[in-house]
Design a protein around this motif. Structure first.
Motif, PDB file in Angstrom:
ATOM      1  N   LYS A  48      28.855  43.536  50.137  1.00  0.00           N
ATOM      2  CA  LYS A  48      28.599  43.956  48.749  1.00  0.00           C
ATOM      3  C   LYS A  48      28.836  45.446  48.551  1.00  0.00           C
ATOM      4  O   LYS A  48      29.429  45.875  47.566  1.00  0.00           O
ATOM      5  N   GLU A  49      28.382  46.227  49.520  1.00  0.00           N
ATOM      6  CA  GLU A  49      28.524  47.690  49.422  1.00  0.00           C
ATOM      7  C   GLU A  49      30.006  48.097  49.444  1.00  0.00           C
ATOM      8  O   GLU A  49      30.459  48.921  48.642  1.00  0.00           O
ATOM      9  N   SER A  50      30.762  47.491  50.352  1.00  0.00           N
ATOM     10  CA  SER A  50      32.198  47.775  50.453  1.00  0.00           C
ATOM     11  C   SER A  50      32.907  47.407  49.152  1.00  0.00           C
ATOM     12  O   SER A  50      33.737  48.164  48.637  1.00  0.00           O
ATOM     13  N   ARG A  51      32.541  46.240  48.623  1.00  0.00           N
ATOM     14  CA  ARG A  51      33.208  45.745  47.417  1.00  0.00           C
ATOM     15  C   ARG A  51      32.882  46.595  46.202  1.00  0.00           C
ATOM     16  O   ARG A  51      33.734  46.806  45.339  1.00  0.00           O
ATOM     17  N   LYS A  52      31.635  47.107  46.151  1.00  0.00           N
ATOM     18  CA  LYS A  52      31.261  47.953  45.007  1.00  0.00           C
ATOM     19  C   LYS A  52      32.073  49.249  45.017  1.00  0.00           C
ATOM     20  O   LYS A  52      32.621  49.679  43.995  1.00  0.00           O
ATOM     21  N   ALA A  53      32.184  49.857  46.210  1.00  0.00           N
ATOM     22  CA  ALA A  53      32.953  51.109  46.324  1.00  0.00           C
ATOM     23  C   ALA A  53      34.431  50.856  45.990  1.00  0.00           C
ATOM     24  O   ALA A  53      35.064  51.650  45.280  1.00  0.00           O
ATOM     25  N   HIS A  54      34.959  49.746  46.460  1.00  0.00           N
ATOM     26  CA  HIS A  54      36.349  49.390  46.191  1.00  0.00           C
ATOM     27  C   HIS A  54      36.547  49.079  44.709  1.00  0.00           C
ATOM     28  O   HIS A  54      37.548  49.491  44.098  1.00  0.00           O
ATOM     29  N   ARG A  55      35.565  48.404  44.125  1.00  0.00           N
ATOM     30  CA  ARG A  55      35.621  48.050  42.700  1.00  0.00           C
ATOM     31  C   ARG A  55      35.728  49.307  41.846  1.00  0.00           C
ATOM     32  O   ARG A  55      36.565  49.400  40.943  1.00  0.00           O
ATOM     33  N   ASP A  56      34.868  50.282  42.143  1.00  0.00           N
ATOM     34  CA  ASP A  56      34.873  51.540  41.374  1.00  0.00           C
ATOM     35  C   ASP A  56      36.226  52.245  41.501  1.00  0.00           C
ATOM     36  O   ASP A  56      36.754  52.787  40.527  1.00  0.00           O
ATOM     37  N   ALA A  57      36.793  52.211  42.729  1.00  0.00           N
ATOM     38  CA  ALA A  57      38.092  52.857  42.957  1.00  0.00           C
ATOM     39  C   ALA A  57      39.199  52.142  42.180  1.00  0.00           C
ATOM     40  O   ALA A  57      40.100  52.786  41.629  1.00  0.00           O
ATOM     41  N   LEU A  58      39.139  50.797  42.129  1.00  0.00           N
ATOM     42  CA  LEU A  58      40.137  50.025  41.388  1.00  0.00           C
ATOM     43  C   LEU A  58      40.065  50.310  39.896  1.00  0.00           C
ATOM     44  O   LEU A  58      41.105  50.465  39.234  1.00  0.00           O
ATOM     45  N   VAL A  59      38.847  50.380  39.353  1.00  0.00           N
ATOM     46  CA  VAL A  59      38.678  50.668  37.917  1.00  0.00           C
ATOM     47  C   VAL A  59      39.289  52.034  37.590  1.00  0.00           C
ATOM     48  O   VAL A  59      40.054  52.189  36.626  1.00  0.00           O
ATOM     49  N   SER A  60      38.977  53.037  38.418  1.00  0.00           N
ATOM     50  CA  SER A  60      39.531  54.389  38.201  1.00  0.00           C
ATOM     51  C   SER A  60      41.057  54.383  38.291  1.00  0.00           C
ATOM     52  O   SER A  60      41.741  55.093  37.553  1.00  0.00           O
ATOM     53  N   HIS A  61      41.593  53.554  39.192  1.00  0.00           N
ATOM     54  CA  HIS A  61      43.044  53.484  39.414  1.00  0.00           C
ATOM     55  C   HIS A  61      43.774  52.832  38.240  1.00  0.00           C
ATOM     56  O   HIS A  61      44.804  53.334  37.785  1.00  0.00           O
ATOM     57  N   PRO A  78      44.192  51.134  45.516  1.00  0.00           N
ATOM     58  CA  PRO A  78      43.323  51.422  46.673  1.00  0.00           C
ATOM     59  C   PRO A  78      43.124  50.176  47.538  1.00  0.00           C
ATOM     60  O   PRO A  78      42.991  49.071  47.009  1.00  0.00           O
ATOM     61  N   SER A  79      43.142  50.369  48.835  1.00  0.00           N
ATOM     62  CA  SER A  79      42.982  49.253  49.772  1.00  0.00           C
ATOM     63  C   SER A  79      41.517  49.050  50.123  1.00  0.00           C
ATOM     64  O   SER A  79      40.792  50.018  50.398  1.00  0.00           O
ATOM     65  N   ILE A  80      41.089  47.797  50.129  1.00  0.00           N
ATOM     66  CA  ILE A  80      39.699  47.471  50.503  1.00  0.00           C
ATOM     67  C   ILE A  80      39.390  47.963  51.921  1.00  0.00           C
ATOM     68  O   ILE A  80      38.261  48.360  52.217  1.00  0.00           O
ATOM     69  N   ILE A  81      40.400  47.969  52.784  1.00  0.00           N
ATOM     70  CA  ILE A  81      40.198  48.385  54.188  1.00  0.00           C
ATOM     71  C   ILE A  81      39.624  49.810  54.250  1.00  0.00           C
ATOM     72  O   ILE A  81      38.797  50.125  55.113  1.00  0.00           O
ATOM     73  N   ASP A  82      40.050  50.666  53.312  1.00  0.00           N
ATOM     74  CA  ASP A  82      39.580  52.064  53.299  1.00  0.00           C
ATOM     75  C   ASP A  82      38.141  52.193  52.815  1.00  0.00           C
ATOM     76  O   ASP A  82      37.555  53.278  52.911  1.00  0.00           O
ATOM     77  N   TYR A  83      37.576  51.124  52.266  1.00  0.00           N
ATOM     78  CA  TYR A  83      36.224  51.206  51.703  1.00  0.00           C
ATOM     79  C   TYR A  83      35.223  50.340  52.465  1.00  0.00           C
ATOM     80  O   TYR A  83      34.085  50.190  52.035  1.00  0.00           O
ATOM     81  N   LEU A  84      35.650  49.790  53.594  1.00  0.00           N
ATOM     82  CA  LEU A  84      34.745  48.950  54.380  1.00  0.00           C
ATOM     83  C   LEU A  84      33.616  49.780  54.977  1.00  0.00           C
ATOM     84  O   LEU A  84      33.849  50.875  55.507  1.00  0.00           O
ATOM     85  N   THR A  85      32.392  49.263  54.906  1.00  0.00           N
ATOM     86  CA  THR A  85      31.276  49.900  55.598  1.00  0.00           C
ATOM     87  C   THR A  85      31.507  49.742  57.105  1.00  0.00           C
ATOM     88  O   THR A  85      32.339  48.932  57.531  1.00  0.00           O
ATOM     89  N   ASP A  86      30.746  50.472  57.882  1.00  0.00           N
ATOM     90  CA  ASP A  86      30.885  50.374  59.347  1.00  0.00           C
ATOM     91  C   ASP A  86      30.666  48.938  59.824  1.00  0.00           C
ATOM     92  O   ASP A  86      31.395  48.442  60.690  1.00  0.00           O
ATOM     93  N   ASP A  87      29.644  48.275  59.237  1.00  0.00           N
ATOM     94  CA  ASP A  87      29.336  46.894  59.644  1.00  0.00           C
ATOM     95  C   ASP A  87      30.495  45.955  59.311  1.00  0.00           C
ATOM     96  O   ASP A  87      30.869  45.104  60.121  1.00  0.00           O
TER      97      ASP A  87
END
Length: 425
Positions: free
Chosen positions: A172-185, A224-233
């Motif tokens: 969820k955390e990774s997807r939220k960060a990626h989501r925000d980046a996609l909206v900005s993009h 933006p790639s989801i891979i760049d926004y993955l949490t450590d886990d």
């Protein structure tokens, strides 16, 4: 004026000669599931519409454009199932499979699905899916197992030109960060995209990446790639999955733009594609991934899950593209040829006894001459022809002819079945 009624658009009749190929594929899928310890689940062909809205997602093409939905006489909204996972999860929750001592619960299904979309080569409005679901384990090894099962089915049926593509959709955390980046993009130029993408920007921007209409837009390539926004886990989880795939000797590519067309996916997502020349524009054979959170969405306890689904129609198309001939047994073991009324009457019982003894057998029902009966036996690819005439009947004998080498044997009529068993061995 013709009053003939034709088949509905986007459906097909699977005729004798083709059904045998389907049966072989279905048998292989069942046999493989037995090896992997997945057990069959059969769910209704229609479910409450709300099940698909909650699981598949309101912003998906399936829910917005493709579902066959109707109101029944009790004023309930029902939908012909467009995919298999939602129904499997609903059954898992409703039947409290999460309480089973054997975890994870490993299921498979096979049956027709329904989507209203433009029919084209290999794509139908009624199509058959084979799929598996494993619920109750967050171990990345089960992700590798599910992918391995799908790859094994294709390979054991003879396909060689396959490409496996994997991605992580994160937690969820990774997807939220990626989501925000996609909206900005996408936001500054969203007006250049189709109306579906404009609607998805706020609701589910990741779905923009799956758009077929705008796939050539320059912003798609630089998204933006989801891979760049993955949490450590999430990154650690994905690394484990790819490591296990490598250990299993399964070749794969990581594609950061791979987005499955259903909202319930997270973490591992994958597709298997055909690389066969001339296969067509739509190369995907199979898709799947993790859906942690879906069981809770449908009213169950927190339960991780992963699965895949594949179209049998597309599997058949891939086999054809690679020129793979399935080893379908199209012949029969014995054809009874009779000459004269009494002999013809006798073959009715003899035919029955042959079948009860386990043989595939046939006789003439058209009152044809002996030559025509032999031709019928030939067309049916009979291994043996047993000839019974009035003279043979009086002598209590029957002539058996091998169609492979023409060798003929005279056998006692009363022990014909036993002798035939020995010959066939």
């Amino acid at each position: 004026m013709s009053n003939q009624i034709n088949i509905p658009r986007g459906t097909q009749d699977i005729l004798p000669g083709q059904t045998e190929k389907w049966q072989l594929i279905e048998a292989k899928a069942r046999e493989l599931c037995e090896r992997y310890q997945y057990r069959e689940l059969r769910t209704p062909i229609f479910e409450h519409t709300d099940l698909f809205k909650r699981s598949v997602g309101d912003t998906t093409d399936i829910v917005q454009k493709e579902m066959y939905t109707f109101t029944d006489r009790g004023d309930r909204s029902l939908t012909l199932r467009p995919e298999g996972t939602a129904a499997a999860v609903r059954s898992f929750v409703e039947n409290k499979m999460f309480g089973s001592p054997n975890q994870p619960v490993k299921l498979y299904y096979m049956g027709p699905m329904f989507r209203y979309e433009r029919p084209q080569a290999g794509r139908f409005r009624q199509f058959v899916q084979f799929g598996v679901e494993a619920m109750g384990s967050a171990d990345p090894a089960i992700d590798a197992e599910v992918i391995s099962l799908a790859m094994s089915l294709y390979k054991e049926l003879g396909l060689k030109k396959l490409k496996l593509v994997v991605n992580s959709l994160g937690d969820k955390e990774s997807r939220k960060a990626h989501r925000d980046a996609l909206v900005s993009h996408f936001q500054p130029r969203i007006g250049e995209f189709c109306s579906d993408c404009q609607n998805r920007l706020e609701k589910n921007p990741m779905r923009i990446l799956d758009c077929k209409a705008d796939r050539g837009h320059e912003l798609m390539k630089s998204a933006p790639s989801i891979i760049d926004y993955l949490t450590d886990d999430s990154a650690q989880y994905f690394n484990k999955v790819t490591k296990y795939l490598t250990n299993l000797g399964i070749e794969f590519e990581v594609d950061a733009n791979l987005v499955r067309g259903l909202d319930y996916y997270n973490h591992t997502a994958f597709e298997i594609m055909s690389d066969a020349e001339g296969f067509g524009a739509i190369t995907t054979l199979c898709g799947g991934g993790r859906y942690n959170g879906l069981v809770e969405e449908i009213g169950g306890p927190e339960t991780p899950g992963i699965g895949f689904a594949l179209s049998i129609e597309r599997l058949l198309a891939a086999l054809e593209a690679e020129g793979v001939e399935l080893p379908v047994n199209e012949g029969i073991e014995c054809y009874l040829v009779s000459l004269g009324e009494e002999a013809k009457d006798y073959t009715v019982g003899l035919l029955h006894n042959l079948r009860m003894a386990g043989f595939s057998a046939e006789r003439d029902y058209q009152d044809r001459k002996i030559k025509a009966q032999f031709k019928a036996a030939d067309r049916m690819n009979a291994r043996y022809v047993a000839v019974l005439g009035e003279d043979e009947l009086k002598a209590n004998k029957i002539n058996l002819k091998s169609m492979a080498d023409g060798e003929q044997t005279e056998l006692p009529l009363e022990s014909f079945i036993e002798k035939f068993k020995e010959i066939c061995k």
